[in-house]
Scaffold this motif. Structure first.
Motif, PDB file in Angstrom:
ATOM      1  N   LYS A 142       0.834  -1.210   0.000  1.00  0.00           N
ATOM      2  CA  LYS A 142       0.000   0.000   0.000  1.00  0.00           C
ATOM      3  C   LYS A 142       0.864   1.254   0.000  1.00  0.00           C
ATOM      4  CE  LYS A 142      -3.928   2.190   2.311  1.00  0.00           C
ATOM      5  NZ  LYS A 142      -3.361   3.541   2.361  1.00  0.00           N
ATOM      6  N   ALA A 143       1.932   1.262   0.798  1.00  0.00           N
ATOM      7  CA  ALA A 143       2.844   2.409   0.824  1.00  0.00           C
ATOM      8  C   ALA A 143       3.475   2.622  -0.548  1.00  0.00           C
ATOM      9  CB  ALA A 143       3.920   2.210   1.885  1.00  0.00           C
ATOM     10  N   THR A 144       3.775   1.529  -1.232  1.00  0.00           N
ATOM     11  CA  THR A 144       4.354   1.610  -2.576  1.00  0.00           C
ATOM     12  C   THR A 144       3.332   2.162  -3.565  1.00  0.00           C
ATOM     13  OG1 THR A 144       5.709  -0.322  -2.005  1.00  0.00           O
ATOM     14  CG2 THR A 144       5.571   0.273  -4.334  1.00  0.00           C
ATOM     15  N   TRP A 145       2.105   1.677  -3.474  1.00  0.00           N
ATOM     16  CA  TRP A 145       1.014   2.159  -4.330  1.00  0.00           C
ATOM     17  C   TRP A 145       0.749   3.643  -4.091  1.00  0.00           C
ATOM     18  CZ3 TRP A 145      -1.981   1.033  -8.383  1.00  0.00           C
ATOM     19  CH2 TRP A 145      -3.210   1.676  -8.519  1.00  0.00           C
ATOM     20  N   ASP A 146       0.657   4.028  -2.816  1.00  0.00           N
ATOM     21  CA  ASP A 146       0.374   5.426  -2.483  1.00  0.00           C
ATOM     22  C   ASP A 146       1.481   6.361  -2.972  1.00  0.00           C
ATOM     23  OD1 ASP A 146      -1.983   4.651  -1.282  1.00  0.00           O
ATOM     24  OD2 ASP A 146      -1.198   4.728   0.770  1.00  0.00           O
ATOM     25  N   ALA A 147       2.718   5.868  -2.983  1.00  0.00           N
ATOM     26  CA  ALA A 147       3.852   6.686  -3.416  1.00  0.00           C
ATOM     27  C   ALA A 147       4.009   6.688  -4.934  1.00  0.00           C
ATOM     28  CB  ALA A 147       5.139   6.174  -2.769  1.00  0.00           C
ATOM     29  N   GLY A 148       3.264   5.829  -5.638  1.00  0.00           N
ATOM     30  CA  GLY A 148       3.396   5.748  -7.087  1.00  0.00           C
ATOM     31  C   GLY A 148       4.730   5.202  -7.539  1.00  0.00           C
ATOM     32  N   ARG A 149       5.295   4.284  -6.754  1.00  0.00           N
ATOM     33  CA  ARG A 149       6.624   3.741  -7.044  1.00  0.00           C
ATOM     34  C   ARG A 149       6.538   2.322  -7.595  1.00  0.00           C
ATOM     35  NH1 ARG A 149      10.649   6.722  -4.373  1.00  0.00           N
ATOM     36  NH2 ARG A 149       9.898   8.880  -4.323  1.00  0.00           N
ATOM     37  N   GLU A 199       8.387   0.204  -1.033  1.00  0.00           N
ATOM     38  CA  GLU A 199       8.665   1.213  -0.016  1.00  0.00           C
ATOM     39  C   GLU A 199       8.814   0.537   1.354  1.00  0.00           C
ATOM     40  OE1 GLU A 199       8.876   4.809  -0.181  1.00  0.00           O
ATOM     41  OE2 GLU A 199       9.344   4.278  -2.255  1.00  0.00           O
ATOM     42  N   ALA A 225       9.930   3.024   4.245  1.00  0.00           N
ATOM     43  CA  ALA A 225       8.838   3.927   4.600  1.00  0.00           C
ATOM     44  C   ALA A 225       7.763   3.210   5.413  1.00  0.00           C
ATOM     45  CB  ALA A 225       8.222   4.526   3.343  1.00  0.00           C
TER      46      ALA A 225
END
Length: 287
Positions: free
Chosen positions: A253-260, A264, A267
């Motif tokens: 989810k952190a990766t999705w939210d960051a658009g990476r 992540e 993070a």
């Protein structure tokens, strides 16, 4: 403190293999001894990478080295993942035997990375070795859906069929099968399924599926790392599984939210230890 010998790939840039697994285990409070099977510039799904596999004799020599200073009895588990050459697979088995000779209570967790035509690349011969030999050696196997199919030699379309396949594998030696990605034709497309099976238990859980343009690499490596760490910390099967699902969801989810594209992991480190969202597992059919 628990010590895990983690035998996996290493990438200089990004998160795959040990570069994805070591930090989560340490963040959870488990000490890790990384032993790298390859040294690559980046993971293979970029389509271009540089680097090479570590010689199998060197893998054995490095473990002999830590054995010579008397620390192998303190190794509580071996975790293996991506292998760079077929002879490394036999080296892993020899290393597991050496660790268990020094510490009979040590466990071997095998992530049988077999690769795909359009994804992760592995050398010819590795898949055949994993299918033929690892179920008899491993205390726990942690395949994805495709790898589970190849381990049992047939297609799997439902959770019930997956439980049956896992129970078939258990009869070859492992005590636990973690299916780190399960494709179930009866499951909604927006859910990501995971399954864990023992002789007496079978638990299924779902987290959200995030529709990346290209799915990030290393999710399975994080999954195996968190699961091993939680078991090493004393969790029973179901809570270890549920924590794994929740922690991996936090990272993705952190990766999705960051658009990476790259995970992540740093993070999301606090949620690896203490996930904010929890996903209750339920008994799978056939348990």
């Amino acid at each position: 403190m628990n010590n895990v010998l983690s035998i996996q790939s290493h990438v200089v840039f990004g998160h795959a293999g040990n570069s994805a697994a070591v930090f989560p285990m340490r963040r959870l409070g488990v000490n890790v001894w990384p032993l790298n099977t390859v040294q690559f510039s980046n993971h293979t799904q970029y389509g271009h990478w540089t680097g090479s596999a570590i010689d199998a004799d060197q893998l054995a020599s490095l473990v002999d080295g830590i054995g010579a200073i008397g620390v192998l009895p303190r190794c509580d588990a071996v975790l293996s993942g991506y292998l760079g050459a077929p002879d490394q697979a036999q080296a892993v088995i020899d290393i597991v035997r050496a660790v268990k000779a020094a510490n009979p209570h040590a466990q071997y967790f095998c992530d049988p990375v077999m690769g795909t035509a359009n994804g992760c690349k592995v050398q010819p011969g590795i898949e055949e070795f994993l299918v033929s030999h690892m179920p008899e050696v491993a205390d726990a196997l942690m395949p994805n859906h495709s790898e589970l199919q190849r381990l049992v030699g047939r297609e799997i379309e439902t959770a019930e069929e997956a439980v049956a396949a896992c129970r078939e594998l258990l009869r070859r030696g492992p005590k636990v099968i973690l299916v780190k990605q399960l494709l179930d034709r009866n499951s909604p497309a927006n859910r990501f399924n995971m399954l864990v099976v023992t002789e007496r238990e079978a638990w299924l859980a779902q987290r959200p599926f995030y529709p990346f343009a290209r799915q990030p690499v290393g999710v399975g490596d994080v999954t195996c790392a968190v699961f091993v760490a939680r078991l090493m910390l004393g969790d029973a099967l179901r809570p270890a599984f549920e924590h794994t699902v929740a922690a991996v969801n936090a990272v993705v989810k952190a990766t999705w939210d960051a658009g990476r594209y790259e995970l992540e992991i740093v993070a999301a480190q606090d949620q690896i230890a203490r996930p904010r969202e929890w996903f209750d597992a339920w008994a799978a059919d056939g348990a």
